[in-house]
Enzyme design. Structure first.
Site, short mmCIF file in Angstrom:
data_model
loop_
_atom_site.label_atom_id
_atom_site.label_comp_id
_atom_site.label_asym_id
_atom_site.label_seq_id
_atom_site.Cartn_x
_atom_site.Cartn_y
_atom_site.Cartn_z
N GLY A 172 28.78 -4.33 32.63
CA GLY A 172 29.97 -3.61 33.09
C GLY A 172 29.62 -2.48 34.05
O GLY A 172 30.36 -1.49 34.13
N TYR A 196 42.82 -4.93 20.03
CA TYR A 196 41.76 -4.19 20.72
C TYR A 196 41.03 -3.31 19.70
O TYR A 196 39.79 -3.26 19.68
CB TYR A 196 42.36 -3.33 21.84
CG TYR A 196 41.36 -2.42 22.52
CD1 TYR A 196 40.28 -2.94 23.24
CD2 TYR A 196 41.48 -1.02 22.45
CE1 TYR A 196 39.35 -2.11 23.86
CE2 TYR A 196 40.55 -0.18 23.07
CZ TYR A 196 39.49 -0.74 23.78
OH TYR A 196 38.57 0.10 24.39
N1 LIG Z 1 38.78 3.67 29.81
C1 LIG Z 1 39.04 4.08 28.59
O1 LIG Z 1 40.01 4.80 28.34
C2 LIG Z 1 38.11 3.68 27.46
C3 LIG Z 1 38.26 4.36 26.24
C4 LIG Z 1 37.44 4.00 25.17
C5 LIG Z 1 36.50 3.02 25.31
N2 LIG Z 1 36.37 2.36 26.49
C6 LIG Z 1 35.37 1.29 26.57
O2 LIG Z 1 34.43 1.59 27.58
C7 LIG Z 1 33.91 0.37 28.13
C8 LIG Z 1 34.03 0.43 29.64
O3 LIG Z 1 35.42 0.51 29.99
P1 LIG Z 1 35.94 1.04 31.39
O4 LIG Z 1 37.09 1.91 31.10
O5 LIG Z 1 34.81 1.54 32.19
O6 LIG Z 1 36.52 -0.34 31.98
P2 LIG Z 1 36.58 -0.91 33.47
O7 LIG Z 1 36.54 0.17 34.47
O8 LIG Z 1 37.75 -1.85 33.47
O9 LIG Z 1 35.22 -1.76 33.56
C9 LIG Z 1 35.04 -2.86 32.74
C10 LIG Z 1 33.71 -3.51 33.06
O10 LIG Z 1 33.53 -4.64 32.17
C11 LIG Z 1 33.11 -5.74 32.93
N3 LIG Z 1 33.61 -7.00 32.38
C12 LIG Z 1 34.83 -7.25 31.87
N4 LIG Z 1 34.94 -8.56 31.57
C13 LIG Z 1 33.74 -9.13 31.88
C14 LIG Z 1 33.23 -10.46 31.81
N5 LIG Z 1 33.98 -11.48 31.38
N6 LIG Z 1 31.96 -10.67 32.21
C15 LIG Z 1 31.20 -9.66 32.69
N7 LIG Z 1 31.63 -8.39 32.78
C16 LIG Z 1 32.89 -8.14 32.39
C17 LIG Z 1 33.70 -5.53 34.32
O11 LIG Z 1 32.89 -6.18 35.30
P3 LIG Z 1 33.37 -7.38 36.24
O12 LIG Z 1 34.85 -7.36 36.31
O13 LIG Z 1 32.66 -7.09 37.52
O14 LIG Z 1 32.83 -8.59 35.58
C18 LIG Z 1 33.62 -4.02 34.49
O15 LIG Z 1 32.39 -3.64 35.05
C19 LIG Z 1 34.69 -0.76 27.47
O16 LIG Z 1 33.94 -1.29 26.42
C20 LIG Z 1 35.93 -0.07 26.95
O17 LIG Z 1 36.48 -0.74 25.85
C21 LIG Z 1 37.14 2.68 27.58
#
Ligand SMILES: NC(=O)c1ccc[n+]([C@@H]2O[C@H](COP(=O)([O-])OP(=O)(O)OC[C@H]3O[C@@H](n4cnc5c(N)ncnc54)[C@H](OP(=O)(O)O)[C@@H]3O)[C@@H](O)[C@H]2O)c1
Length: 229
Positions: free
Chosen positions: A8, A135
């Site tokens: 990611g 989720y």
């Molecule tokens: N944002 C929040 O508020 C928040 C809060 C708590 C926890 N989190 C956690 O933090 C982590 C990162 O989230 P984020 O907010 O940074 O999300 P984001 O900006 O949407 O990034 C998600 C990443 O996951 C990758 N991904 C998703 N599906 C994939 C697949 N099938 N194969 C390979 N890569 C995949 C995407 O890469 P590609 O699309 O390039 O494949 C992207 O790099 C997640 O685990 C999320 O649950 C986020």
């Protein structure tokens, strides 16, 4: 030079952690689908985490590792009573199954002295938000997997450390999907909370990953000072 693989790394939190580890002098590989969005200097490892064979083949291209950051993940507000089961399946595949697979394959590439795995959990792994039940179940699973792996490794004398980070709302593209079809809710959330930045999460990740070898930080809850729950 230490080597890190970050899933990611093409967006949001993973991208910010990749940039921070590069700055720290590590060699960083980014595993994701949109490799064109990786920060400059990160080696691309294209892979769709929904496909177990792709994950296994991707790891065959990685000779050795010191750090694995499991940051890939996605969130749909998809209710158990009337949500779309395909959303649950994708969340389970990426947030839980792929995170476990990547950890499994990374272990074989860590040095004998042990590596470090950092899992992105969530505040949704600590309480269940309305409509976000599935989720939340994936993030409760991340907590269970992190603790299970930690204790398995200790029992077998493996010095690999397992940490997790559980953020509240962070301003990333993930929120657009989470609040899809609920623009008023997203706007209200944005108006009521000064959301955390991915860079703030990366700073904490760096603290965890650069702690002395005898220190294993297991779970860090990190919320905006304006987020109430
Ligand atoms: N944002 C929040 O508020 C928040 C809060 C708590 C926890 N989190 C956690 O933090 C982590 C990162 O989230 P984020 O907010 O940074 O999300 P984001 O900006 O949407 O990034 C998600 C990443 O996951 C990758 N991904 C998703 N599906 C994939 C697949 N099938 N194969 C390979 N890569 C995949 C995407 O890469 P590609 O699309 O390039 O494949 C992207 O790099 C997640 O685990 C999320 O649950 C986020």
């Amino acid at each position: 030079m230490k080597t890190a693989l970050i899933t990611g790394a093409s967006s949001g939190i993973g991208k910010a952690i990749a940039a921070a580890l590069l700055k720290e002098g590590m060699a960083v590989t980014g595993l994701c689908r949109s490799v064109g969005n990786l920060p400059p200097g990160v080696s691309p490892l294209p892979c769709d985490l929904r496909d177990s064979n792709e994950v296994e083949n991707a790891f065959k291209k990685v000779p050795q590792l010191d750090v694995l950051v499991n940051a890939a993940g996605l969130a749909y507000l998809s209710r158990l009573s009337d949500g779309d089961p395909r959303h649950w399946e994708e969340m389970w595949q990426v947030n839980v199954h792929a995170l476990s697979l990547c950890s499994h394959f990374a272990l074989a590439r860590f040095p004998k002295t042990g590596g470090h795995i950092l899992n992105l959990g969530s505040m949704s792994g600590h309480r269940v938000p309305p409509s976000g039940g599935f989720y939340a179940s994936t993030k409760f699973a991340v907590r269970a997997i992190s603790e299970a792996l930690r204790s398995e490794l200790k029992e077998s004398g493996n010095r690999t450390r397992v940490s997790s980070l559980s953020p509240g709302f962070v301003d990333t593209p993930l929120l657009d999907r989470y609040f899809a079809g609920r623009p008023a809710e997203l706007q209200a959330t944005r108006e009521s909370i000064d959301m955390l930045t991915p860079e703030a999460i990366a700073k904490t990740a760096l603290h965890i990953l650069t702690s002395p070898p005898e220190v294993e930080i297991n779970d860090v809850l990190i919320r905006s000072s304006t987020q109430s729950v």
